[in-house]
Design a protein around this motif. Structure first.
Motif, short mmCIF file in Angstrom:
data_model
loop_
_atom_site.label_atom_id
_atom_site.label_comp_id
_atom_site.label_asym_id
_atom_site.label_seq_id
_atom_site.Cartn_x
_atom_site.Cartn_y
_atom_site.Cartn_z
N LYS A 73 0.85 -1.20 0.00
CA LYS A 73 0.00 0.00 0.00
C LYS A 73 0.89 1.26 0.00
N ALA A 74 1.97 1.22 0.75
CA ALA A 74 2.86 2.39 0.82
C ALA A 74 3.44 2.70 -0.56
N ILE A 75 3.72 1.67 -1.32
CA ILE A 75 4.24 1.89 -2.69
C ILE A 75 3.14 2.54 -3.53
N ASP A 76 1.93 1.98 -3.45
CA ASP A 76 0.81 2.52 -4.24
C ASP A 76 0.45 3.95 -3.80
N ASP A 77 0.64 4.22 -2.52
CA ASP A 77 0.33 5.58 -2.02
C ASP A 77 1.49 6.56 -2.23
N ALA A 106 9.64 0.45 4.08
CA ALA A 106 9.88 -0.41 5.25
C ALA A 106 9.34 0.24 6.52
N GLN A 107 9.41 1.55 6.60
CA GLN A 107 8.86 2.24 7.80
C GLN A 107 7.35 2.01 7.89
N LYS A 108 6.67 2.11 6.75
CA LYS A 108 5.21 1.92 6.77
C LYS A 108 4.89 0.46 7.13
N ALA A 109 5.71 -0.45 6.66
CA ALA A 109 5.52 -1.86 7.03
C ALA A 109 5.71 -2.03 8.53
N ALA A 110 6.70 -1.32 9.08
CA ALA A 110 6.98 -1.43 10.52
C ALA A 110 5.83 -0.87 11.36
#
Ligand code: PMP
Ligand code: GLU
Length: 397
Positions: free
Chosen positions: A55-59, A274-278
């Motif tokens: 999602k972070a990539i798409d956003d 990676a931060q958004k995943a964290a």
């Protein structure tokens, strides 16, 4: 090459990474190596964490992050400290880094001056001594033995303190021994430190969730020393995210600001994706982590039983992390096919070349005569690995 800086020529490479590479090279040649060298969970990253990254990539989280980390991640870390550790760290006391290793590097670079001393209990994790060296400091090693479950006695700390002592570096649950300090032991250590107000503590708590003794205890929870503690942690081990490279530290705002300044020159912060995943990892429930811990506990019991059966191998029962740290000194001086085993390096090479099992020599952790075995792999592979080791060791003369 002589033109390389003296700094880098003095630095030793990471032996855990070197052993992992050796094992990968052999695997690429088609050899069935059981790699018990590097320490990382063998589980995939939890699905909801992967989704958050997608999602972070798409956003379009593709621009530079704030150097100290996204606010939502720092808030998630702050909540984690409050809920899990009963520690109050506002977001200005938190720094997001490229892995816990980088948090350690930041803290040491910001606190250690040329000639300052850092007290490190041995066996210690491979990178501590080298990072201290890079920062211009001197490591003062205090030793613990297998008979004490690899825990130092608080009095040893006091004996090691000099006018140059700047930091005490603690790691619990410990890599490579799996030892875990109790609240009582941390209280005793803190009592000593109250007499030395200029000494900081770096507390490496990366294995916090892989603790088989009960609740994790942080020295930062002890009021008398709280202000002087730098807590180092990350998502690598708790959420099977070693490759994502997200760690963090919590400390006084002065230390966090200093580390942010350094980080602003070195890395511009940690990966946005990676931060958004964290954030997802730290905000979700911990059932995935709990299941991993249960698997590690089962494997701990398995490898303990298997290693105990091997005549000559001396072991203690790890209380956390995912490593076994056997004393293999009984095999030193023996020979295999006419080749003498002089030290733990020779022993690990013997295992790799003739049993196709990779482990790391204890010398890398300041404990010659020992080896580190990571049990973060399947029960079947662990059983096979110990069967291979046992068979090989029976052939030594
Ligand atoms: N501290 C210890 C004790 C470790 O074993 C490791 C290895 N993962 C680290 C720090 C570094 O962790 P990270 O992968 O988050 O850099
Ligand atoms: N912490 C792991 C280990 O000790 C990873 C390797 C490393 O970063 O040195 O094996």
């Amino acid at each position: 090459m002589e033109q390389l800086s003296a700094r880098i020529r003095r630095l030793s490479g990471s032996q855990t990474i070197a052993m992992n590479q050796k094992s990968r090279d052999l695997q690429e040649k088609g050899v069935d190596v059981i790699n018990l060298s590097v320490g990382e969970p063998d589980f995939p990253t939890p699905p909801h964490v992967k989704e958050a990254a997608k999602k972070a990539i798409d956003d379009n989280f593709s621009f530079y992050p704030p150097v100290a980390g996204f606010t939502d991640l720092k808030q998630a870390i702050s909540r984690k400290f409050a809920v899990e550790n009963n520690l109050e760290y506002s977001t200005d006391k938190i720094l997001v880094t490229n892995g816990a290793k980088h948090a350690l590097a930041n803290a040491l670079m910001c606190l250690v001056d040329e000639g300052d001393e850092v007290i490190i209990p041995a066996p210690y994790w491979v990178s501590y001594v080298e990072l201290v060296k890079l920062a211009g400091g001197a490591s003062v090693i205090i030793k613990s033995g297998i008979e004490d479950n690899f825990k130092i006695k608080p009095a040893q700390i006091e004996e090691a303190i000099t006018s140059r002592t700047k930091i005490l570096l603690l790691c619990s649950p410990n890599n490579p021994t799996g030892s875990v300090y109790t609240r009582g032991e941390l209280n005793e250590i803190s009592e000593i430190l109250t007499r030395y107000p200029n000494i900081f503590v770096i507390s490496d708590e990366i294995y916090e969730h892989i603790n088989f003794t009960g609740k994790h205890e942080s020295i930062a929870g002890i009021e008398e020393v709280h202000e002087r503690v730098v807590v180092v942690n990350g998502v690598s081990k708790a959420y099977a995210m070693t490759g994502w490279r997200i760690g963090y530290l919590a400390a006084s705002t002065e230390i966090v600001n200093a580390c942010t300044k350094l980080q602003g020159q070195f890395t511009s912060g940690a990966s946005t994706i990676a931060q958004k995943a964290a954030v997802a990892a730290l905000s979700g429930d911990n059932s995935y982590t709990y299941r991993m811990k249960e698997a590690f506990l089962r494997r701990r019991d398995l490898v303990y039983k298997l290693a105990k059966k091997i005549e000559g191998m001396k072991i203690s029962r790890p209380q956390g992390a995912f490593y076994l740290f056997p004393d293999i000194s009984a095999f030193l001086g023996l020979s295999f096919e006419g080749k003498k085993i002089n030290d733990d390096n020779d022993f690990c090479l013997l295992l790799l070349e003739n049993a196709h099992v990779a482990a790391v020599p204890g010398e890398a952790f300041g404990a010659p005569g020992f080896i580190r075995v990571s049990y973060a792999t399947s029960d079947t592979r662990l059983t096979e690995a110990f069967a291979r080791i046992e068979k090989l060791l029976k052939k030594l003369q």
